[in-house]
Design a protein around this motif. Structure first.
Motif, mmCIF file in Angstrom:
data_model
loop_
_atom_site.group_PDB
_atom_site.id
_atom_site.type_symbol
_atom_site.label_atom_id
_atom_site.label_comp_id
_atom_site.label_asym_id
_atom_site.label_seq_id
_atom_site.Cartn_x
_atom_site.Cartn_y
_atom_site.Cartn_z
ATOM 1 N N CYS A 84 0.836 -1.216 0.000
ATOM 2 C CA CYS A 84 0.000 0.000 0.000
ATOM 3 C C CYS A 84 0.868 1.262 0.000
ATOM 4 O O CYS A 84 0.632 2.193 -0.775
ATOM 5 N N LEU A 85 1.875 1.292 0.882
ATOM 6 C CA LEU A 85 2.764 2.455 0.943
ATOM 7 C C LEU A 85 3.521 2.638 -0.357
ATOM 8 O O LEU A 85 3.703 3.766 -0.842
ATOM 9 N N LEU A 86 3.967 1.521 -0.928
ATOM 10 C CA LEU A 86 4.685 1.565 -2.204
ATOM 11 C C LEU A 86 3.787 2.130 -3.298
ATOM 12 O O LEU A 86 4.201 2.987 -4.092
ATOM 13 N N VAL B 139 1.114 4.101 -2.915
ATOM 14 C CA VAL B 139 0.851 5.526 -2.659
ATOM 15 C C VAL B 139 2.048 6.375 -3.067
ATOM 16 O O VAL B 139 1.905 7.418 -3.722
ATOM 17 N N GLY B 140 3.255 5.920 -2.689
ATOM 18 C CA GLY B 140 4.471 6.668 -3.039
ATOM 19 C C GLY B 140 4.665 6.801 -4.541
ATOM 20 O O GLY B 140 4.968 7.883 -5.048
ATOM 21 N N ILE B 141 4.460 5.693 -5.265
ATOM 22 C CA ILE B 141 4.612 5.719 -6.727
ATOM 23 C C ILE B 141 3.551 6.607 -7.359
ATOM 24 O O ILE B 141 3.835 7.404 -8.254
ATOM 25 N N TRP B 142 2.306 6.504 -6.869
ATOM 26 C CA TRP B 142 1.213 7.309 -7.426
ATOM 27 C C TRP B 142 1.483 8.804 -7.253
ATOM 28 O O TRP B 142 1.293 9.599 -8.175
ATOM 29 N N VAL B 143 1.964 9.186 -6.049
ATOM 30 C CA VAL B 143 2.237 10.605 -5.773
ATOM 31 C C VAL B 143 3.316 11.145 -6.700
ATOM 32 O O VAL B 143 3.236 12.268 -7.197
ATOM 33 N N LEU B 144 4.347 10.313 -6.987
ATOM 34 C CA LEU B 144 5.481 10.785 -7.787
ATOM 35 C C LEU B 144 5.242 10.743 -9.287
ATOM 36 O O LEU B 144 5.863 11.497 -10.036
ATOM 37 N N VAL B 145 4.343 9.870 -9.767
ATOM 38 C CA VAL B 145 4.154 9.753 -11.224
ATOM 39 C C VAL B 145 2.738 10.076 -11.682
ATOM 40 O O VAL B 145 2.461 10.058 -12.876
ATOM 41 N N TYR C 36 9.122 10.497 -0.917
ATOM 42 C CA TYR C 36 10.250 9.576 -1.098
ATOM 43 C C TYR C 36 10.434 8.681 0.134
ATOM 44 O O TYR C 36 10.800 7.504 0.007
ATOM 45 N N ILE C 37 10.191 9.229 1.323
ATOM 46 C CA ILE C 37 10.284 8.423 2.547
ATOM 47 C C ILE C 37 9.218 7.326 2.538
ATOM 48 O O ILE C 37 9.483 6.170 2.874
ATOM 49 N N VAL C 38 7.992 7.696 2.145
ATOM 50 C CA VAL C 38 6.898 6.715 2.046
ATOM 51 C C VAL C 38 7.263 5.619 1.049
ATOM 52 O O VAL C 38 7.032 4.428 1.289
ATOM 53 N N LEU C 39 7.840 6.008 -0.091
ATOM 54 C CA LEU C 39 8.246 5.055 -1.130
ATOM 55 C C LEU C 39 9.312 4.091 -0.595
ATOM 56 O O LEU C 39 9.217 2.866 -0.787
ATOM 57 N N ALA C 40 10.324 4.635 0.097
ATOM 58 C CA ALA C 40 11.401 3.806 0.644
ATOM 59 C C ALA C 40 10.873 2.857 1.724
ATOM 60 O O ALA C 40 11.214 1.663 1.738
ATOM 61 N N MET C 41 10.033 3.382 2.607
ATOM 62 C CA MET C 41 9.456 2.549 3.667
ATOM 63 C C MET C 41 8.587 1.445 3.082
ATOM 64 O O MET C 41 8.619 0.296 3.539
ATOM 65 N N GLY C 42 7.804 1.790 2.061
ATOM 66 C CA GLY C 42 6.947 0.799 1.410
ATOM 67 C C GLY C 42 7.757 -0.318 0.785
ATOM 68 O O GLY C 42 7.432 -1.504 0.948
ATOM 69 N N PHE D 82 7.648 -4.153 2.016
ATOM 70 C CA PHE D 82 7.221 -5.124 0.992
ATOM 71 C C PHE D 82 8.212 -6.282 0.924
ATOM 72 O O PHE D 82 7.825 -7.455 0.957
ATOM 73 N N LEU D 83 9.502 -5.953 0.852
ATOM 74 C CA LEU D 83 10.552 -6.977 0.778
ATOM 75 C C LEU D 83 10.601 -7.806 2.060
ATOM 76 O O LEU D 83 10.715 -9.034 2.025
ATOM 77 N N LEU D 84 10.477 -7.118 3.192
ATOM 78 C CA LEU D 84 10.532 -7.789 4.486
ATOM 79 C C LEU D 84 9.365 -8.777 4.645
ATOM 80 O O LEU D 84 9.558 -9.928 5.056
ATOM 81 N N GLY D 85 8.157 -8.333 4.305
ATOM 82 C CA GLY D 85 6.980 -9.193 4.402
ATOM 83 C C GLY D 85 7.076 -10.389 3.472
ATOM 84 O O GLY D 85 6.710 -11.515 3.837
ATOM 85 N N PHE D 86 7.592 -10.151 2.262
ATOM 86 C CA PHE D 86 7.740 -11.231 1.282
ATOM 87 C C PHE D 86 8.713 -12.296 1.793
ATOM 88 O O PHE D 86 8.426 -13.501 1.734
ATOM 89 N N LEU D 87 9.851 -11.853 2.313
ATOM 90 C CA LEU D 87 10.845 -12.792 2.832
ATOM 91 C C LEU D 87 10.275 -13.597 4.003
ATOM 92 O O LEU D 87 10.463 -14.812 4.097
#
Length: 248
Positions: A26-28, A30-36, A56-62, A66-71
């Motif tokens: 979700c954060l990822l 939102v971050g991508i949507w805001v920037l593009v 950019y902070i929201v994008l990085a956190m997302g 995302f990676l952490l949850g996937f792993l």
């Protein structure tokens, strides 16, 4: 009995990480949507450096969540020792970084006083010089929050560099002037009268008080959230290590 405990931990870890994965996605998004976003929201964000940094902070956190949850999900479901170990080390690094940041914030909290900011402003502020990061940041803060100086317009009577650069012809910088609306693109109500120090056209409140009042409500929520995040990370590390040791 041991097998039941491991199975319970496996599913608990999967559920925890699934929510982490969804939150990160979700954060990822939102971050991508805001920037593009092509509908114009990007231009609104771009006019405010604070919002741009936040995006950019929201994008990085997302991306990180995302990676952490996937792993975590893959490691729990597949019972993969390598993924679980990597997940444990990943969370451990994040946990230590967050803990270090909290300790440093506590140690250096006395530097975030009104006197410290006043001293720095009067010593380094250069007015409308946007090539100077310190001055540009202060200008953005004063425009965004509709405030002037740390304590008020009187701070600039002691700002030696600012007085020198303006030849004592301006009482306050342009960033202190009232705008309609109070945004970077807002129209100055009366720049000339403002910079001569005429009261109706200056934002009279100091930024320290305004920002403190703005964020006071959220400080305790942020603290509680941070403690909650650290507790969840600690539990996830324990679950990951128990699963790692239990998988043959």
């Amino acid at each position: 009995m041991e097998g039941d405990c491991l199975s319970c931990m496996k599913y608990l870890m999967f559920v925890f990480n699934f929510f982490v994965f969804l939150g990160g996605a979700c954060l990822l998004g939102v971050g991508i949507w805001v920037l593009v976003d092509p509908t114009g929201f990007r231009e609104i964000v771009a006019t405010n450096p604070l919002l741009t940094t936040g995006a950019y902070i929201v994008l990085a956190m997302g991306g990180l969540l995302f990676l952490l949850g996937f792993l975590g999900c893959c490691g729990a479901v597949r019972e993969n020792r390598c993924l679980l170990l990597f997940f444990f080390l990943f969370i451990l690094v994040i946990f230590l970084v967050e803990l270090s940041a909290a300790i440093l914030a506590f140690i250096f909290r006395e530097h975030l006083t009104r006197e410290f900011f006043t001293k720095e402003l009067t010593k380094h502020y250069q007015g409308n010089n946007d090539t100077d990061v310190f001055s540009a940041t202060w200008n953005s803060v004063m425009i965004t929050f509709g405030c002037c100086g740390v304590n008020g317009p009187e701070d600039f009577k002691m700002a030696s560099v600012f007085r020198l650069l303006t030849f004592d012809s301006e009482e306050v910088p342009k960033a202190c002037c009232r705008r309609e609306p109070q945004t970077r693109d807002g129209v100055l109500v009366n720049r000339e009268e403002c910079q001569l120090g005429r009261n109706p056209f200056i934002n009279k409140q100091g930024c320290y008080t305004v920002i403190l009042n703005t964020f006071e409500t959220y400080v305790y929520l942020a603290g509680a959230f941070a403690i909650g995040v650290l507790a969840i990370e600690l539990f996830l590390m324990i679950f990951a290590m128990c699963l790692f040791r239990g998988i043959q």
